[in-house]
Design a protein around this motif. Structure first.
Motif, short mmCIF file in Angstrom:
data_model
loop_
_atom_site.label_atom_id
_atom_site.label_comp_id
_atom_site.label_asym_id
_atom_site.label_seq_id
_atom_site.Cartn_x
_atom_site.Cartn_y
_atom_site.Cartn_z
N GLU A 31 0.83 -1.21 0.00
CA GLU A 31 0.00 0.00 0.00
C GLU A 31 0.87 1.26 0.00
O GLU A 31 0.58 2.24 -0.70
N THR A 32 1.93 1.24 0.78
CA THR A 32 2.83 2.40 0.86
C THR A 32 3.52 2.65 -0.47
O THR A 32 3.67 3.80 -0.91
N VAL A 33 3.98 1.58 -1.12
CA VAL A 33 4.64 1.73 -2.42
C VAL A 33 3.71 2.36 -3.44
O VAL A 33 4.12 3.22 -4.23
N LEU A 34 2.43 1.97 -3.44
CA LEU A 34 1.50 2.38 -4.48
C LEU A 34 0.85 3.73 -4.22
O LEU A 34 0.57 4.49 -5.17
N THR A 35 0.61 4.07 -2.97
CA THR A 35 -0.17 5.27 -2.64
C THR A 35 0.57 6.55 -3.04
O THR A 35 1.73 6.76 -2.68
N GLY A 36 -0.14 7.39 -3.79
CA GLY A 36 0.41 8.67 -4.22
C GLY A 36 1.34 8.58 -5.41
O GLY A 36 1.95 9.59 -5.80
N LYS A 37 1.45 7.41 -6.02
CA LYS A 37 2.38 7.22 -7.13
C LYS A 37 1.63 6.93 -8.43
O LYS A 37 0.50 6.44 -8.44
N THR A 38 2.29 7.24 -9.54
CA THR A 38 1.78 6.84 -10.85
C THR A 38 2.18 5.40 -11.10
O THR A 38 3.37 5.05 -11.06
N ILE A 39 1.20 4.56 -11.34
CA ILE A 39 1.47 3.14 -11.47
C ILE A 39 2.05 2.83 -12.84
O ILE A 39 1.55 3.27 -13.87
N ASN A 40 3.13 2.08 -12.82
CA ASN A 40 3.71 1.52 -14.04
C ASN A 40 4.24 0.13 -13.70
O ASN A 40 4.11 -0.34 -12.57
N GLU A 41 4.82 -0.53 -14.68
CA GLU A 41 5.25 -1.91 -14.46
C GLU A 41 6.31 -2.00 -13.37
O GLU A 41 6.28 -2.90 -12.52
N SER A 42 7.24 -1.08 -13.35
CA SER A 42 8.31 -1.09 -12.36
C SER A 42 7.75 -0.91 -10.95
O SER A 42 8.13 -1.62 -10.01
N LEU A 43 6.82 0.04 -10.80
CA LEU A 43 6.23 0.29 -9.49
C LEU A 43 5.41 -0.90 -9.03
O LEU A 43 5.46 -1.28 -7.85
N MET A 75 5.82 -4.03 -9.76
CA MET A 75 6.74 -5.10 -9.34
C MET A 75 7.35 -4.79 -7.98
O MET A 75 7.52 -5.68 -7.14
N ASN A 76 7.68 -3.51 -7.76
CA ASN A 76 8.23 -3.10 -6.47
C ASN A 76 7.23 -3.32 -5.35
O ASN A 76 7.59 -3.75 -4.24
N ALA A 77 5.94 -3.06 -5.62
CA ALA A 77 4.90 -3.29 -4.62
C ALA A 77 4.85 -4.76 -4.23
O ALA A 77 4.73 -5.10 -3.05
N GLY A 78 4.92 -5.64 -5.21
CA GLY A 78 4.92 -7.07 -4.92
C GLY A 78 6.14 -7.50 -4.13
O GLY A 78 6.05 -8.29 -3.18
N GLN A 101 3.79 -12.25 -4.82
CA GLN A 101 4.43 -11.07 -5.40
C GLN A 101 3.85 -10.77 -6.78
O GLN A 101 3.51 -9.62 -7.10
N ASN A 102 3.70 -11.79 -7.60
CA ASN A 102 3.20 -11.60 -8.96
C ASN A 102 1.72 -11.22 -8.98
O ASN A 102 1.28 -10.43 -9.82
N LEU A 103 0.93 -11.78 -8.07
CA LEU A 103 -0.49 -11.42 -8.01
C LEU A 103 -0.67 -9.94 -7.68
O LEU A 103 -1.53 -9.26 -8.25
N ILE A 104 0.11 -9.44 -6.74
CA ILE A 104 0.03 -8.03 -6.37
C ILE A 104 0.43 -7.15 -7.56
O ILE A 104 -0.22 -6.14 -7.86
N SER A 105 1.49 -7.53 -8.24
CA SER A 105 1.92 -6.77 -9.41
C SER A 105 0.84 -6.76 -10.49
O SER A 105 0.55 -5.70 -11.09
N ARG A 106 0.21 -7.89 -10.73
CA ARG A 106 -0.87 -7.97 -11.73
C ARG A 106 -2.05 -7.09 -11.35
O ARG A 106 -2.62 -6.38 -12.18
#
Length: 326
Positions: free
Chosen positions: A276-288, A290-293, A314-319
């Motif tokens: 949640e911290t990785v994703l919140t307030g960020k523009t989502i892209n493939e790199s982000l 994967m980092n969230a996962g 990890q992969n489910l979160i990235s998807r």
């Protein structure tokens, strides 16, 4: 199974009265029975009395308005999966419900039963094994076969919570109403479940004389996208090896807020503040994504046979994150 008496409930007051003087297991409630009947047949539970909840009025149905949803605990899983408003505005919940078991079980199983079902651990379900969950002195999964067991939660019991619907409700910030002999109370679904460190033999905060009567889901904010992704071992209906319930509040491709809750990997539905911290307030892209996962699983502690769940989760979160911008 052992013999038991059977009571058709006529009111909540009657139910809590029947339960109030009992210890765990002496008097039990039954609705769809898809979990409990198996436990009775396997002598995991041996109640003296079963109280049938399906004869109660006003505990079955879905009410939707501008404030959100109110879902009775006796509402079937299939009704939740097929409800048009839930499909349109609470898709994570609809998708989670639709992933439960088979159509036949979804037509019988209830919301309350899905949330309160017991573990599917093969040691717990074996009537000859006296594990921690049944008052024994060890968790046999630690040194035994643990392919389907937990990678989060720190033990000492390594069950995984089997509910698909629970992670979705937590991601939606839902609450549930509990009724007991002293009245009712409302708790967040996230606070309903407990880890083994707090209670070895139970998975939630219910007391022997309490039952869940309804679930309340607040209306999501505009521009919310939500998904439930579930990995299972085979194409046929099965329990989750790992699952992700994800709710994103989006502005374009920017995530204003993310709720990420995992299933199939811990003794309770497992929120991932790291993702949640990785994703919140960020523009989502493939790199982000994967980092969230990666961040979500960095503290995982797999057992000898279930390290695959780390990569899978990890992969489910990235998807799920990438679906939010598709």
């Amino acid at each position: 199974m052992d013999k038991f008496s059977y009571v058709n409930a006529t009111s909540l007051k009657q139910v809590t009265s029947l339960l109030s003087d009992s210890r765990w297991g002496e008097v039990m409630v039954i609705a769809g029975g898809t979990d409990l009947l198996a436990e009775l047949k396997e002598y995991i539970e041996t109640p003296k009395t079963l109280v049938n909840l399906k004869t109660l009025p006003d505990m079955n149905g879905i009410k939707a308005d501008a404030n959100g949803l109110t879902i009775g605990a006796l509402t079937t899983v299939s009704d939740i999966a097929m409800h048009p408003t839930i499909q349109q505005h609470y898709s994570v919940l609809s998708q989670a419900a639709a992933s439960v078991a088979t159509p036949q079980i979804r037509n019988v199983g209830t919301l309350g039963g899905n949330l309160c079902q017991r573990p599917r651990c093969w040691y717990y379900r074996d009537e000859t094994v006296n594990c921690f969950k049944k008052g024994g002195d060890m968790c046999y999964a630690v040194d035994g076969l643990n392919k389907y067991h937990a990678i989060f939660g720190d033990g000492p019991v390594y069950i995984v919570h089997p509910s698909d619907i629970a992670p979705a409700l937590i991601a939606l910030n839902a609450s549930l109403k509990i009724v007991g002999p002293e009245g009712d109370k409302t708790v967040k679904v996230e606070e309903f479940f407990t880890l083994p460190a707090a209670n070895l033999i139970r998975e939630n905060i219910l007391q022997p004389n309490e039952i869940v009567v309804e679930v309340q889901v607040p209306a999501p904010n505009p521009n919310t996208k939500s998904f439930y992704l579930k990995a299972r071992e085979k194409g046929a209906p099965d329990f989750a090896l790992s699952s992700v319930a994800a709710v994103f509040e989006m502005t374009g491709k920017t995530c204003q807020r993310a709720n990420v809750v995992l299933g199939g990997v811990a003794p309770a539905p497992w929120r991932s503040p790291e993702a949640e911290t990785v994703l919140t307030g960020k523009t989502i892209n493939e790199s982000l994504s994967m980092n969230a996962g990666e961040e979500a699983v960095k503290n995982a502690q797999p057992l000898t046979d279930n390290a695959y769940k780390v990569t899978l989760t990890q992969n489910l979160i990235s998807r799920a994150a990438m679906m939010a911008i598709s």
